[in-house]
Design a protein around this motif. Structure first.
Motif, PDB file in Angstrom:
ATOM      1  N   ASP A  31       0.806  -1.221   0.000  1.00  0.00           N
ATOM      2  CA  ASP A  31       0.000   0.000   0.000  1.00  0.00           C
ATOM      3  C   ASP A  31       0.842   1.275   0.000  1.00  0.00           C
ATOM      4  O   ASP A  31       0.311   2.375   0.114  1.00  0.00           O
ATOM      5  N   GLU A  32       2.158   1.141  -0.141  1.00  0.00           N
ATOM      6  CA  GLU A  32       3.042   2.305  -0.133  1.00  0.00           C
ATOM      7  C   GLU A  32       3.234   2.818  -1.557  1.00  0.00           C
ATOM      8  O   GLU A  32       3.708   2.094  -2.428  1.00  0.00           O
ATOM      9  N   LEU A  33       2.855   4.071  -1.794  1.00  0.00           N
ATOM     10  CA  LEU A  33       2.930   4.654  -3.129  1.00  0.00           C
ATOM     11  C   LEU A  33       4.265   5.372  -3.333  1.00  0.00           C
ATOM     12  O   LEU A  33       4.771   6.017  -2.410  1.00  0.00           O
ATOM     13  N   PRO A  34       4.847   5.283  -4.533  1.00  0.00           N
ATOM     14  CA  PRO A  34       6.073   6.041  -4.807  1.00  0.00           C
ATOM     15  C   PRO A  34       5.777   7.531  -4.885  1.00  0.00           C
ATOM     16  O   PRO A  34       4.624   7.953  -5.037  1.00  0.00           O
ATOM     17  N   LEU A  35       6.835   8.336  -4.784  1.00  0.00           N
ATOM     18  CA  LEU A  35       6.702   9.783  -4.887  1.00  0.00           C
ATOM     19  C   LEU A  35       7.082  10.242  -6.289  1.00  0.00           C
ATOM     20  O   LEU A  35       7.928   9.640  -6.949  1.00  0.00           O
ATOM     21  N   ALA A  36       6.446  11.315  -6.723  1.00  0.00           N
ATOM     22  CA  ALA A  36       6.771  11.902  -8.025  1.00  0.00           C
ATOM     23  C   ALA A  36       8.121  12.602  -7.914  1.00  0.00           C
ATOM     24  O   ALA A  36       8.236  13.640  -7.252  1.00  0.00           O
ATOM     25  N   TRP A  37       9.143  12.026  -8.541  1.00  0.00           N
ATOM     26  CA  TRP A  37      10.476  12.627  -8.481  1.00  0.00           C
ATOM     27  C   TRP A  37      10.535  13.891  -9.342  1.00  0.00           C
ATOM     28  O   TRP A  37      11.062  14.918  -8.935  1.00  0.00           O
ATOM     29  N   LYS A  38       9.965  13.817 -10.523  1.00  0.00           N
ATOM     30  CA  LYS A  38      10.002  14.957 -11.442  1.00  0.00           C
ATOM     31  C   LYS A  38       8.699  15.009 -12.224  1.00  0.00           C
ATOM     32  O   LYS A  38       8.225  13.990 -12.723  1.00  0.00           O
ATOM     33  N   ALA A 126      11.781   9.405  -2.260  1.00  0.00           N
ATOM     34  CA  ALA A 126      11.136   8.384  -1.434  1.00  0.00           C
ATOM     35  C   ALA A 126      11.134   8.854   0.010  1.00  0.00           C
ATOM     36  O   ALA A 126      11.966   9.675   0.417  1.00  0.00           O
ATOM     37  N   ARG A 127      10.189   8.302   0.787  1.00  0.00           N
ATOM     38  CA  ARG A 127      10.073   8.719   2.188  1.00  0.00           C
ATOM     39  C   ARG A 127       9.501   7.576   3.015  1.00  0.00           C
ATOM     40  O   ARG A 127       8.628   6.838   2.567  1.00  0.00           O
ATOM     41  N   LYS A 128      10.029   7.426   4.233  1.00  0.00           N
ATOM     42  CA  LYS A 128       9.450   6.546   5.247  1.00  0.00           C
ATOM     43  C   LYS A 128       9.159   7.410   6.467  1.00  0.00           C
ATOM     44  O   LYS A 128      10.045   8.120   6.954  1.00  0.00           O
TER      45      LYS A 128
END
Length: 205
Positions: A31-38, A126-128
Motif C-alpha cells: 500500500d506504499e505509493l512512490p513519490l513523483a520525483w520529477k 522516497a520517504r518513510k
C-alpha cells in the motif's frame, strides 16, 4: 556518476500532457505509493526538457516539528545511523551495510521517531515516516525510471494508485551516460493514440 537525460516531446498532444517520472522502492509495502520525483509540464512539441539522474542518493531525516538534518550522500550497499548528541541528534556518514543492493537507515535514538527522506538530484524521491527508535528502514532501487502521462500530480507528492495501475513505462538506465526519452502518440478525436515512451541516442559508459 551522473546520467544526462533529455525528455523530447514528439507527440501529437502539443504541450497539454503532464509527464511524471518516479522510482519504485522494491522493498516497499503493497500500500506504499512512490513519490513523483520529477513532473514535466508545458513542454511543447519538438521541445525538450533536460534532466540529470545521479546514480547515488542523498538521505536526510526530519521530525514532527518540521526540523530537517543535513543531507548525507549514500549509495547502494551503505547505511547511515541517526544517533543522539549533547545538542540533539546527528545523521552520521555512510558506512558499508550487510547488503550490496540496499540503502539502510537506522534510528539509534533512545527515544523519538524520525522521518527518513531519500533525494536524487536534490529532489525528494522516497520517504518513510515515523521510524521508531531501534527500527531500520530499507530502500532498494533498480537503476530504472518509470514514466507516465498523468494529471494533477505534484512533484514530491505520492503518485496516485490510478497512475500506478495505468500504462507506465520502465526505462532501464544501467550502463548509460546519456540518453533521450522520446514521447510519441497523443492527439485528439479519432486520431488519438496512446502515449509511448522510448529511449534513443543512448551512450554507454
Amino acid at each position: 556518476m551522473d546520467i544526462r537525460l533529455k525528455f523530447i516531446n514528439r507527440s501529437s498532444g502539443g504541450h497539454q500532457a503532464e509527464v511524471v517520472l518516479f522510482q519504485r522502492n522494491i522493498l516497499a509495502s503493497i500500500d506504499e505509493l512512490p513519490l513523483a520525483w520529477k513532473v514535466i509540464r508545458y513542454c511543447g512539441r519538438d521541445c525538450y526538457h533536460p534532466l540529470v539522474y545521479p546514480t547515488d542518493y542523498e538521505v536526510s531525516t526530519s521530525d514532527e516539528y518540521g526540523n530537517h538534518s543535513p543531507r548525507v550522500r549514500v549509495a547502494n550497499g551503505q547505511q547511515v545511523k541517526v544517533t543522539p548528541t549533547p545538542s540533539g541528534r546527528r545523521l552520521g556518514s555512510a558506512t558499508n551495510s550487510d547488503s550490496s543492493a540496499e540503502i539502510q537507515v537506522i534510528n539509534a535514538l533512545p527515544r523519538g521517531s524520525v522521518n527518513v527522506n531519500i533525494y536524487k538530484a536534490g529532489l525528494l524521491m522516497a520517504r518513510k515516516t515515523a521510524v521508531a527508535p531501534g527500527q531500520k528502514v530499507v530502500f532498494q532501487f533498480k537503476p530504472t525510471l518509470w514514466i507516465s502521462v498523468a494529471s494533477q500530480i505534484m512533484q514530491s507528492e505520492a503518485v496516485t494508485s490510478a497512475v500506478i495501475a495505468s500504462d507506465n513505462t520502465e526505462l532501464p538506465l544501467a550502463g548509460f551516460t546519456s540518453a533521450d526519452i522520446v514521447m510519441t502518440g497523443g492527439g485528439s478525436g479519432s486520431d488519438a493514440a496512446p502515449y509511448v515512451f522510448t529511449l534513443e541516442n543512448m551512450r554507454l559508459a
